[in-house]
Scaffold this motif. Structure first.
Motif, PDB file in Angstrom:
ATOM      1  N   GLY A 157      44.119  31.965  42.958  1.00  8.27           N
ATOM      2  CA  GLY A 157      42.876  32.064  43.703  1.00  8.27           C
ATOM      3  C   GLY A 157      42.160  33.367  43.412  1.00  8.27           C
ATOM      4  N   HIS A 158      41.130  33.642  44.198  1.00  8.33           N
ATOM      5  CA  HIS A 158      40.369  34.880  44.034  1.00  8.33           C
ATOM      6  C   HIS A 158      41.172  36.084  44.543  1.00  8.33           C
ATOM      7  CE1 HIS A 158      36.620  32.412  43.546  1.00  8.33           C
ATOM      8  NE2 HIS A 158      36.362  33.407  42.713  1.00  8.33           N
ATOM      9  N   GLU A 159      40.926  37.213  43.929  1.00  5.52           N
ATOM     10  CA  GLU A 159      41.536  38.454  44.402  1.00  5.52           C
ATOM     11  C   GLU A 159      40.984  38.779  45.787  1.00  5.52           C
ATOM     12  OE1 GLU A 159      42.434  42.988  42.813  1.00  5.52           O
ATOM     13  OE2 GLU A 159      40.812  41.806  41.906  1.00  5.52           O
ATOM     14  N   ILE A 160      41.870  39.198  46.675  1.00  2.00           N
ATOM     15  CA  ILE A 160      41.504  39.460  48.065  1.00  2.00           C
ATOM     16  C   ILE A 160      41.334  40.955  48.266  1.00  2.00           C
ATOM     17  CG2 ILE A 160      42.195  39.182  50.478  1.00  2.00           C
ATOM     18  CD1 ILE A 160      43.959  36.822  49.537  1.00  2.00           C
ATOM     19  N   GLY A 161      40.133  41.354  48.635  1.00  8.56           N
ATOM     20  CA  GLY A 161      39.884  42.765  48.905  1.00  8.56           C
ATOM     21  C   GLY A 161      40.338  43.151  50.300  1.00  8.56           C
ATOM     22  N   GLY A 162      40.836  44.371  50.449  1.00  8.30           N
ATOM     23  CA  GLY A 162      41.217  44.856  51.779  1.00  8.30           C
ATOM     24  C   GLY A 162      42.552  44.383  52.284  1.00  8.30           C
ATOM     25  N   LEU A 163      43.458  43.976  51.380  1.00 14.32           N
ATOM     26  CA  LEU A 163      44.797  43.576  51.819  1.00 14.32           C
ATOM     27  C   LEU A 163      45.528  44.767  52.432  1.00 14.32           C
ATOM     28  CD1 LEU A 163      46.435  41.328  49.062  1.00 14.32           C
ATOM     29  CD2 LEU A 163      45.884  40.674  51.404  1.00 14.32           C
TER      30      LEU A 163
ATOM     31  N   MET B 102      51.826  40.963  44.189  1.00 12.12           N
ATOM     32  CA  MET B 102      51.257  41.415  42.921  1.00 12.12           C
ATOM     33  C   MET B 102      50.187  40.424  42.489  1.00 12.12           C
ATOM     34  SD  MET B 102      53.244  42.100  39.321  1.00 12.12           S
ATOM     35  CE  MET B 102      52.338  42.523  37.829  1.00 12.12           C
ATOM     36  N   PHE B 103      49.089  40.940  41.950  1.00  9.70           N
ATOM     37  CA  PHE B 103      47.994  40.101  41.467  1.00  9.70           C
ATOM     38  C   PHE B 103      47.903  40.208  39.955  1.00  9.70           C
ATOM     39  CE2 PHE B 103      43.442  39.526  40.377  1.00  9.70           C
ATOM     40  CZ  PHE B 103      43.253  38.225  40.863  1.00  9.70           C
ATOM     41  N   ARG B 104      47.975  39.068  39.263  1.00 15.21           N
ATOM     42  CA  ARG B 104      47.823  39.028  37.813  1.00 15.21           C
ATOM     43  C   ARG B 104      46.470  38.411  37.485  1.00 15.21           C
ATOM     44  NH1 ARG B 104      53.418  37.453  34.724  1.00 15.21           N
ATOM     45  NH2 ARG B 104      54.871  38.632  36.024  1.00 15.21           N
ATOM     46  N   PRO B 105      45.506  39.197  37.015  1.00 14.20           N
ATOM     47  CA  PRO B 105      44.163  38.664  36.751  1.00 14.20           C
ATOM     48  C   PRO B 105      44.154  37.671  35.596  1.00 14.20           C
ATOM     49  CG  PRO B 105      44.347  40.932  35.984  1.00 14.20           C
ATOM     50  CD  PRO B 105      45.607  40.639  36.728  1.00 14.20           C
ATOM     51  N   LEU B 106      43.319  36.643  35.731  1.00 13.53           N
ATOM     52  CA  LEU B 106      43.144  35.638  34.687  1.00 13.53           C
ATOM     53  C   LEU B 106      41.765  35.738  34.043  1.00 13.53           C
ATOM     54  CD1 LEU B 106      44.711  32.550  36.519  1.00 13.53           C
ATOM     55  CD2 LEU B 106      45.763  33.894  34.696  1.00 13.53           C
ATOM     56  N   PHE B 107      40.716  35.748  34.878  1.00 14.89           N
ATOM     57  CA  PHE B 107      39.341  35.825  34.377  1.00 14.89           C
ATOM     58  C   PHE B 107      38.418  36.134  35.552  1.00 14.89           C
ATOM     59  CE2 PHE B 107      40.462  31.390  35.236  1.00 14.89           C
ATOM     60  CZ  PHE B 107      39.512  31.044  36.184  1.00 14.89           C
TER      61      PHE B 107
END
Length: 306
Positions: A146-152, A159-164
């Protein structure tokens, strides 16, 4: 397992008939009647009113019925959790995903996963990013896309692994009046503000506990709903398309779905290039699940050109 006498009572209460209940329970009517009478004696109150054509619950019976139903729900929930734990011990993989990413690439990754792990059970949950984050933190799923969540919250061990990256497009049906509005591009936001808005799997303040500032999220969420005179909040992409087709509503959604939406009869009215989101995979920092890692690698490979 539920108490035997409580199970007897529950069956009688639901059928409203001693004979039918005894048949369902595979016991004799006298055995069932004796058990219910003993239950009433132990409780010191009458639970049933005997009628010529069946039985009815007394007020005490209604209270006891609610209690028994709650016990049954707890028992079923316990058995589900135990079964789930057993399956996960044998390699069951549980993932969460937004419908947009399922349509674009996740389902193809799942196909690859099934080919490599034909005997592995799968659990797939659809939802918005905050609810899926909460499930990830609680251990209910192994990863989600899903989308990266700001303010966690800083202590979240994820851990967040970006795709695009993607941008926000606005979709309408093929005959929407704004498609032929020559002045639309002069002020898109003003032109769109007069039409209903469709929000697909919107966030909810009940999930904001994963954020540093839940109050701030609450305010943002409430203000965003005030930008249109009518807002339809829908938990399903397909149901959203039905509304989009039958109304003059406008639906914000990822620009990565432009082609898919056009194939399904919808048009991209406008893309807001200032609204950029990071799409990726969330998982626990300590990822020791080989099958989850396999799926992550497949998704990373197939999204290099998105």
């Amino acid at each position: 397992m539920m108490n035997r006498v409580n199970r007897y009572f529950l069956t009688v209460a639901r059928t409203g008939n001693i004979k039918k209940a005894s048949e369902l329970l595979h016991i004799t009517q006298p055995t069932l009647t004796t058990a219910i009478k003993k239950l009433e004696s132990d409780m010191g109150v009458s639970l049933l009113i005997r009628r010529s054509k069946g039985v009815e619950l007394t007020e005490y019976g209604q209270v006891f019925l609610r209690y028994v139903e709650e016990q049954q729900e707890k028992h079923l929930d316990l058995m589900h959790k135990i079964q789930d734990m057993h399956q996960r011990e044998h390699g069951k993989l549980k993932i969460g995903v937004g419908e947009v990413w399922w349509e674009l690439f996740v389902r193809h990754g799942i196909t690859k996963y099934q080919e490599a792990h034909p005997h592995s059970s799968l659990y797939i949950e659809f939802g918005n990013h905050l609810s899926l984050m909460q499930h990830l933190i609680q251990g209910d799923i192994d990863l989600f896309i899903g989308h990266e969540i700001g303010g966690l919250k800083d202590l979240m061990a994820v851990m967040f692994r970006p795709l695009f990256q993607d941008q926000e497009s606005y979709f309408v049906h093929r005959n929407h009046p704004l498609l032929n509005d020559k002045t639309f591009l002069e002020s898109p936001s003003d032109a769109m503000s007069g039409f209903p808005l469709i929000r697909v799997t919107p966030g909810h303040s009940r999930y904001s506990s994963v954020l540093n500032n839940a109050f701030e999220y609450d305010q943002t969420f409430n203000q965003s709903n005030a930008t249109a005179p009518v807002v339809y909040e829908v938990g399903s992409l397909l149901a959203s398309l039905d509304l989009l087709e039958t109304t003059n509503a406008i639906m914000p959604y990822s620009n990565k779905m432009n082609g898919w939406m056009e194939k399904n009869g919808m048009m991209c009215l406008h893309t807001d290039t200032s609204k950029i989101g990071n799409v990726g995979i969330y998982h626990k920092r300590q990822l020791d699940n080989d099958k989850a890692q396999f799926l992550i690698n497949e998704i990373l490979t197939m999204t290099t050109e998105i």
